[in-house]
Every structure is written in C-alpha cells, then in structure tokens.
Design a protein around this motif. Structure first.
Motif, short mmCIF file in Angstrom:
data_model
loop_
_atom_site.label_atom_id
_atom_site.label_comp_id
_atom_site.label_asym_id
_atom_site.label_seq_id
_atom_site.Cartn_x
_atom_site.Cartn_y
_atom_site.Cartn_z
N PRO A 352 48.52 -12.92 29.38
CA PRO A 352 47.83 -13.07 28.09
C PRO A 352 48.01 -11.84 27.21
O PRO A 352 48.22 -10.73 27.71
N PRO A 353 47.92 -12.00 25.90
CA PRO A 353 48.09 -10.88 24.97
C PRO A 353 46.84 -9.99 24.98
O PRO A 353 45.93 -10.16 24.17
N SER A 354 46.83 -9.02 25.86
CA SER A 354 45.63 -8.22 26.09
C SER A 354 45.75 -6.77 25.65
O SER A 354 44.74 -6.07 25.61
N HIS A 355 46.97 -6.30 25.34
CA HIS A 355 47.19 -4.91 25.01
C HIS A 355 47.98 -4.78 23.70
O HIS A 355 48.75 -5.67 23.35
N ALA A 356 47.78 -3.66 23.03
CA ALA A 356 48.49 -3.40 21.79
C ALA A 356 49.16 -2.03 21.86
O ALA A 356 48.61 -1.09 22.45
N PHE A 357 50.36 -1.95 21.28
CA PHE A 357 51.04 -0.66 21.20
C PHE A 357 50.39 0.19 20.11
O PHE A 357 49.91 -0.32 19.10
N ALA A 358 50.39 1.49 20.35
CA ALA A 358 49.83 2.43 19.38
C ALA A 358 50.96 3.28 18.81
O ALA A 358 51.77 3.82 19.57
N PRO A 359 51.08 3.39 17.48
CA PRO A 359 50.07 2.98 16.50
C PRO A 359 50.41 1.71 15.73
O PRO A 359 49.75 1.43 14.74
N CYS A 360 51.41 0.93 16.14
CA CYS A 360 51.88 -0.17 15.29
C CYS A 360 51.03 -1.43 15.38
O CYS A 360 50.99 -2.24 14.47
N GLY A 361 50.34 -1.64 16.54
CA GLY A 361 49.47 -2.79 16.67
C GLY A 361 50.12 -4.07 17.15
O GLY A 361 49.52 -5.14 17.04
N HIS A 362 51.36 -4.00 17.69
CA HIS A 362 51.96 -5.22 18.25
C HIS A 362 51.33 -5.53 19.61
O HIS A 362 51.14 -4.64 20.44
N VAL A 363 51.04 -6.81 19.82
CA VAL A 363 50.25 -7.25 20.97
C VAL A 363 51.12 -7.98 21.98
O VAL A 363 51.98 -8.80 21.61
N CYS A 364 50.89 -7.71 23.27
CA CYS A 364 51.62 -8.39 24.35
C CYS A 364 50.79 -8.28 25.62
O CYS A 364 49.63 -7.84 25.59
N SER A 365 51.36 -8.68 26.75
CA SER A 365 50.64 -8.60 28.02
C SER A 365 50.52 -7.16 28.49
O SER A 365 51.22 -6.26 28.02
N GLU A 366 49.62 -6.92 29.43
CA GLU A 366 49.39 -5.57 29.93
C GLU A 366 50.64 -4.98 30.58
O GLU A 366 51.02 -3.84 30.30
N LYS A 367 51.31 -5.76 31.44
CA LYS A 367 52.46 -5.22 32.16
C LYS A 367 53.63 -4.96 31.22
O LYS A 367 54.38 -4.00 31.39
N THR A 368 53.79 -5.81 30.22
CA THR A 368 54.84 -5.58 29.23
C THR A 368 54.55 -4.30 28.45
O THR A 368 55.44 -3.47 28.23
N ALA A 369 53.31 -4.13 28.02
CA ALA A 369 52.94 -2.95 27.24
C ALA A 369 53.13 -1.68 28.05
O ALA A 369 53.67 -0.68 27.56
N ARG A 370 52.70 -1.69 29.30
CA ARG A 370 52.78 -0.47 30.11
C ARG A 370 54.23 -0.13 30.45
O ARG A 370 54.60 1.05 30.53
N TYR A 371 55.08 -1.14 30.66
CA TYR A 371 56.48 -0.86 30.95
C TYR A 371 57.17 -0.17 29.78
O TYR A 371 57.81 0.87 29.93
N TRP A 372 57.05 -0.74 28.59
CA TRP A 372 57.73 -0.16 27.44
C TRP A 372 57.11 1.18 27.05
O TRP A 372 57.81 2.06 26.53
#
Length: 411
Positions: A352-372
């Motif tokens: 699920p879309p639970s996390h956002a990149f900082a500072p741009c605000g793009h939303v994706c899953s937790e594992k996707t966000a943490r990997y990138w």
C-alpha cells in the motif's frame, strides 16, 4: 541496442517499435541465426528512465520515451571486433546524429525534480553513442551491456578524450568520455533487495572499479569475478540519465497500473481528513497529471509525516518558503503536496502507498521507499545522491522518506 544522448538535435524519425516485421524494431541482438517474423515478438526486457513517473513531460514519442521495450528483431544485427582505425581529425569525420537509424532510443539528461534539461545553456553530458545492449536470441535471452555505440559506418566510435587501451589478446578496449556505470542490486529487485556496488563497463563489456573522477584518463581496476550481464533491477547510469533494467519475469512481479489505481481508490475510500480543517482529502486521478494541487489534495509535513489539507499558517519565513511548523507535533520542515508514484516498474512490491519521499512528496510502498532512499545514484564527476525515482529530486532528511500519518473520518 544503442542509447544516444544529444538534446541539441532535431526530432527523430518515427519509431517502428510496434512493428516487429520492420527493419527498425527495437533491440540489438547477439550475432546468430535469423528469426522468422512472428505474431508476438519475444520481449527481452524493459528500460525505465528514472525521474519521469511513467511519461515524458512532452509525452512519449518515437524513440524518446520514459519506458523502452526491447524485443527480438527479425534479423540479428549484433557487432563483433574488426579493424581498428586511428582518425587524426575526428571532428570532421562522420560521427552521426540522433536521427541515424542505428540508434534505437534517444535519452536526454534528466534534471533533479523531473523533466529533461532544457534551454540554450543545457549541455548534454551523455555520450553521443552512450551504450549498446546485446541480447541472446535463444532462452534465457541473456542481456549484456557495453559502453559506446556504433556510428553511421557501423564502427564503434569514441571521442579523442576517451580512455583507450590495447588488451592482452590484441583487441582495443576503452571507456566513453563520461563513462557507463552499472549497479546490480543484492538479492535481485524484490522486497529483500539492497543496493550493490557501482562499476564501470568498457567497450568490450569488461567490468572495472570506478575512476577517480567521471572523465579521468586512468581506468579503474579490472573486476574479474563480475560480468556485464544485466539482472532484474540493474541500474545503468549514462552521466545525465539513469535507467532501470527490468526483465519480463521481474515485471510480472511488479504491481500493475490497475493495482495502483485500485490502491488510490481504496485510500480515498477511507476518507482521510485534515486534522485541523476537518476537510476530506483525496489523491487526484493520474489522468489529471501533476498540475497545481486541488483543494482536496493531501499535503504532508515531511519531517513528521502528518498529513493535512492545504493551509497557509505556520510559515517560518526565516527557514525558507516551504518551511512550516506542524500544528500537531510542532516539528518544522518542508510542507508539500502528496503525489502517487505512477511508474509501476520502479516499485519493489505491490504494498500500500504508505510512505513519501522527502522533500518531493511522491508516495509508494514502504519497501520501495526505503530501497530507493538508500540507493546512491551518480551525480556529477564523483558525487552520489539518493533520489526519488519518480521525479529525480535529491532526497533530504535522516531517512530520505517518511511514513504517512493519516487521520480517519470522525464519524
């Protein structure tokens, strides 16, 4: 396949990507037997250009696109070593342009924050003939990457400042001026992935450690126990643009656009509310594109993750125009609208879309966000920065991403 970078040339001819029976279909194959034209072309994989979130700003057209599909040609056209030429006046020799028909895709420099570098002062750092990918015509259709492409005379071309040397077996090898770097993720491109080590690929496909700086004349050390074979999730950096290689098997595990849309609708159906204004928030439809946020757009304080509707209070002008104080926890930081990541091939899992990149605000899953957020991407001559894969913005803060905290409806 030859990738070429040159933003100063005119528009390329129309691509024949959807017509496998034509001469101009989309990938260089390894030398071998010809294949008979068939109804469904065999797909080797896809290259996804980081920073465009599913589509170029001006639209995907011809050989300029954000997602590049590689399929088997009707006839093999791979290259092999031949005669070496020393050209005394390279500037007047025929070196081709991006309109040459041997180039399958044209890749332009991506500027942080999304979009291609534009304007008369924009100078491309991508080599004119950046790299080529050769794919085996038989299963398992192994794809290998090589630095530099071939010119209008079907000869490998390197600039006069590029590093070159003779190998022990008498062949010539070399590096493009600014290099072709590759990183294979540890554990494949999945929920258990971790970033690998960046290496440089030579004209002959040999693997080297990185040079002291991007265009240094001295090559790195040969890494004999690694190869130029692309894996699912391999990153290719062309000094100006970074591409992600996805295999057909890997793409089957990736979420689909239909799944991403279902997640958007599910998130909106939960009727999240602004904890202060008590207005109902909703992620906009991807069809609307990234235009100005509407009144229901969710916004986030990227230091704490509290999601609100837009409001004008809490500004800290002394800290910058986007710096706001969260009314719930009093942390001060960027306050930005949230946008769903729409390039499914960049996602490690269908979470699920639970996390956002900082500072741009793009939303994706937790594992996707943490990997990138923990994947350093090359920048400039010797720097590395983690960046949002959807827009290319450099990540900030301790973790580069934040868990979103929504408030549900009061009823």
């Amino acid at each position: 396949m030859v990738l070429e970078g040159n933003p100063e040339v005119g528009s390329p001819r129309t691509s024949d990507l959807q017509h496998p029976g034509n001469k101009g279909s989309c990938v260089l194959s390894s030398p071998g037997e010809d294949a008979q034209p068939c109804e469904e072309p065999i797909k080797y994989g896809e290259l996804i250009v980081l920073g465009y979130n599913g589509c170029l700003a001006s639209g995907d057209k011809g050989r300029r696109r954000s997602r590049l599909a590689l399929s088997r040609r009707p006839h093999a056209n791979g290259v092999k070593p031949d005669v070496m030429h020393h050209i005394s006046t390279p500037l007047v020799s025929k070196i081709g342009r991006s309109t040459e028909n041997m180039i399958d895709f044209v890749v332009t420099d991506t500027s942080p924050g999304g979009g291609a570098a534009e304007g008369p002062s924009a100078q491309s750092t991508i080599s004119r003939y950046a790299c080529r990918i050769l794919c085996d015509r038989r299963p398992p259709y192994t794809a290998r990457i090589y630095a530099a492409g071939f010119d209008a005379s079907s000869n490998i071309f390197l600039g006069e400042r590029a590093a070159k040397w003779r190998t022990p077996d008498g062949l010539m090898d070399g590096l493009t001026t600014n290099g072709v770097l590759v990183m294979h993720p540890a554990g494949g491109f999945s929920e258990d992935s971790a970033p690998g080590v960046w290496r440089e690929i030579s004209v002959c496909g040999n693997v080297y450690t990185l040079r002291d700086s991007r265009s240094a004349q001295q090559r790195g050390k040969l890494v004999e126990n690694e190869s130029n074979v692309l894996q699912d999730g391999s990153l290719i950096d062309l000094c100006g643009a970074t591409l992600l290689w996805r295999t057909p098997a890997g793409l089957l595990r990736a979420p689909t656009l239909k799944q991403l849309e279902a997640q958007r609708q599910e998130a909106n159906a939960a009727r999240p509310q602004c904890p202060v204004g008590l207005s109902t928030l909703a992620f906009p439809s991807p069809a609307r594109g990234r235009t100005a946020p509407d009144k229901q757009q969710p916004w986030v304080y990227v230091r704490c993750g509290h999601v609100h509707g837009y409001h004008g209070w809490g500004c800290r002008r002394e800290r910058g125009p986007q710096e706001r104080e969260c009314p719930l926890c009093r942390l001060v930081g960027p306050y930005v609208p949230l946008w769903l990541g729409q390039e499914a091939g960049l996602c490690l899992d269908p979470g699920p879309p639970s996390h956002a990149f900082a500072p741009c605000g793009h939303v994706c899953s937790e594992k996707t966000a943490r990997y990138w957020a923990q994947t350093p991407l090359p920048h400039g001559t010797h720097a590395f920065h983690a960046a949002c894969p959807f827009c290319g913005a450099w990540l900030t803060g301790e973790h580069g991403c934040v868990r979103l905290i929504f408030q549900g409806p009061l009823d």
